[in-house]
Design a protein around this motif. Structure first.
Motif, PDB file in Angstrom:
ATOM      1  N   LYS A 120       0.817  -1.208   0.000  1.00  0.00           N
ATOM      2  CA  LYS A 120       0.000   0.000   0.000  1.00  0.00           C
ATOM      3  C   LYS A 120       0.855   1.264   0.000  1.00  0.00           C
ATOM      4  N   LEU A 121       2.016   1.206   0.673  1.00  0.00           N
ATOM      5  CA  LEU A 121       2.882   2.381   0.762  1.00  0.00           C
ATOM      6  C   LEU A 121       3.346   2.829  -0.618  1.00  0.00           C
ATOM      7  N   VAL A 122       3.715   1.886  -1.471  1.00  0.00           N
ATOM      8  CA  VAL A 122       4.152   2.225  -2.828  1.00  0.00           C
ATOM      9  C   VAL A 122       3.018   2.907  -3.585  1.00  0.00           C
ATOM     10  N   ALA A 134      -4.020  -4.058  -3.769  1.00  0.00           N
ATOM     11  CA  ALA A 134      -2.936  -4.491  -2.894  1.00  0.00           C
ATOM     12  C   ALA A 134      -3.183  -5.912  -2.407  1.00  0.00           C
ATOM     13  N   ASN A 135      -4.414  -6.194  -1.997  1.00  0.00           N
ATOM     14  CA  ASN A 135      -4.765  -7.552  -1.572  1.00  0.00           C
ATOM     15  C   ASN A 135      -4.666  -8.532  -2.731  1.00  0.00           C
ATOM     16  N   ALA A 169       3.129  -2.883  -7.486  1.00  0.00           N
ATOM     17  CA  ALA A 169       2.133  -1.998  -6.884  1.00  0.00           C
ATOM     18  C   ALA A 169       1.871  -0.747  -7.703  1.00  0.00           C
ATOM     19  N   ASN A 170       2.914  -0.229  -8.364  1.00  0.00           N
ATOM     20  CA  ASN A 170       2.753   0.994  -9.165  1.00  0.00           C
ATOM     21  C   ASN A 170       2.384   0.699 -10.610  1.00  0.00           C
ATOM     22  N   ASN A 171       2.021  -0.586 -10.876  1.00  0.00           N
ATOM     23  CA  ASN A 171       1.627  -1.006 -12.228  1.00  0.00           C
ATOM     24  C   ASN A 171       2.695  -0.624 -13.252  1.00  0.00           C
TER      25      ASN A 171
END
Length: 308
Positions: A120-122, A134-135, A169-171
């Protein structure tokens, strides 16, 4: 019907490097990490760059990832000229285009955050927080049940799985993995490589794995070797071979399936690099006499005559 002629253009490669040079200065000594390197990686491709320590592979990865800049040459990533980027543009490029997986797990995860919060942080840093995604990423890497665990509560293989989820996470358009299997056993290596294949196929992410482990050459569709800051030879998987888990497991166990064809490499300055084992087989040395003749479309190197 329109009389206009349809013009088809070739799609630009995701990564294009031409005559890359990188010099490091240590005191009064200059070290050339890259010496006129050329490389092309297509969009959606999975590639391994294999070389020994000091070969220039990590320097090349850092340049592609925006962590370093070349001294000279040309590098285009996703159509962007990295040499023209300002520091602010480079930071945006790293956040939007690149996902990193490091061998050192401390570079992948913040130890006091659990796996889910690390992912989630990213997203938060990129301004694109999506808890459901994220999940989903942790589910894809097989660790949804471990999402509340922190780094010290996870095995080495689990930490690398979380690292892959974080990298996605950032695709990103490109996933860069630096020695991702360097600290895990053979079985876990096979599992991680299967996961990289899944990510590459399902997400369409261009995947570049940098490693010194030549066993990984059996497990990736295309492999290039790097030595002394230049691309050497290239291995391409035979079309009839697939990448099923059983074959990957066999490859990591050291069983050569003859899965790849080895090629010499011609760089942008028309220099020809040949597989070292071929040169050794005919006893070709630096000052050996060699005759070259054209035989159809074959270039033949004759074994040099013994000097009197």
């Amino acid at each position: 019907m329109s009389n206009e002629t349809e013009i088809k253009t070739e799609k630009a490669p995701m990564v294009y490097c031409e005559n890359l040079v990188k010099l490091y200065k240590i005191g009064d000594i200059e070290v050339m990490a890259l010496q006129g390197l050329d490389l092309q990686v297509e969009e959606g491709e999975m590639l391994a760059i294999i070389g020994n320590s000091g070969s220039g592979k990590s320097t090349l990865m850092n340049i592609i990832g925006g962590l370093d800049r070349p001294t000279a040459g040309k590098i285009l990533v996703n159509g962007n000229d990295l040499l023209k980027f300002t520091d602010k543009e480079m930071m945006h490029y790293m956040r939007e285009t690149i996902g990193f997986v490091w061998q050192n797990t401390a570079r992948n995860m913040i130890p006091y955050l659990n796996a889910l919060d690390n992912v989630k942080l990213v997203m938060q840093m990129a301004g694109k927080l999506d808890v459901n995604r994220a999940n989903m990423l942790l589910e894809i890497v097989g660790l949804e049940h471990r999402k509340k665990n922190k780094m010290h509560e996870l095995s080495g293989g689990e930490q690398q799985r979380v690292a892959i989820a974080i990298a996605l996470a950032n695709n990103p358009k490109i996933l860069l993995a630096d020695e991702p299997t360097g600290a895990v056993d053979t079985k876990t290596t096979a599992q991680l490589m299967n996961l990289f294949h899944t990510v590459n196929t399902d997400f369409g992410v261009t995947t570049i794995i940098v490693t010194h482990d030549r066993q990984l050459s059996h497990m990736v569709p295309r492999v290039v070797t790097i030595a002394d800051g230049r691309i050497g030879t290239e291995f391409i998987r035979r079309e009839e071979m697939d990448l099923q888990s059983e074959e990957i497991m066999n490859a990591t166990a050291g069983h050569d399936q003859g899965s790849h064809v080895e090629y010499g490499y011609i760089d942008g300055r028309k220099r020809l690099f040949l597989p070292e084992n071929y040169l050794n087989a005919i006893g070709l040395k630096e000052k050996s006499k060699v005759s070259i003749r054209i035989d159809g479309n074959k270039l033949i190197l004759d074994k040099p005559e013994e000097e009197v």
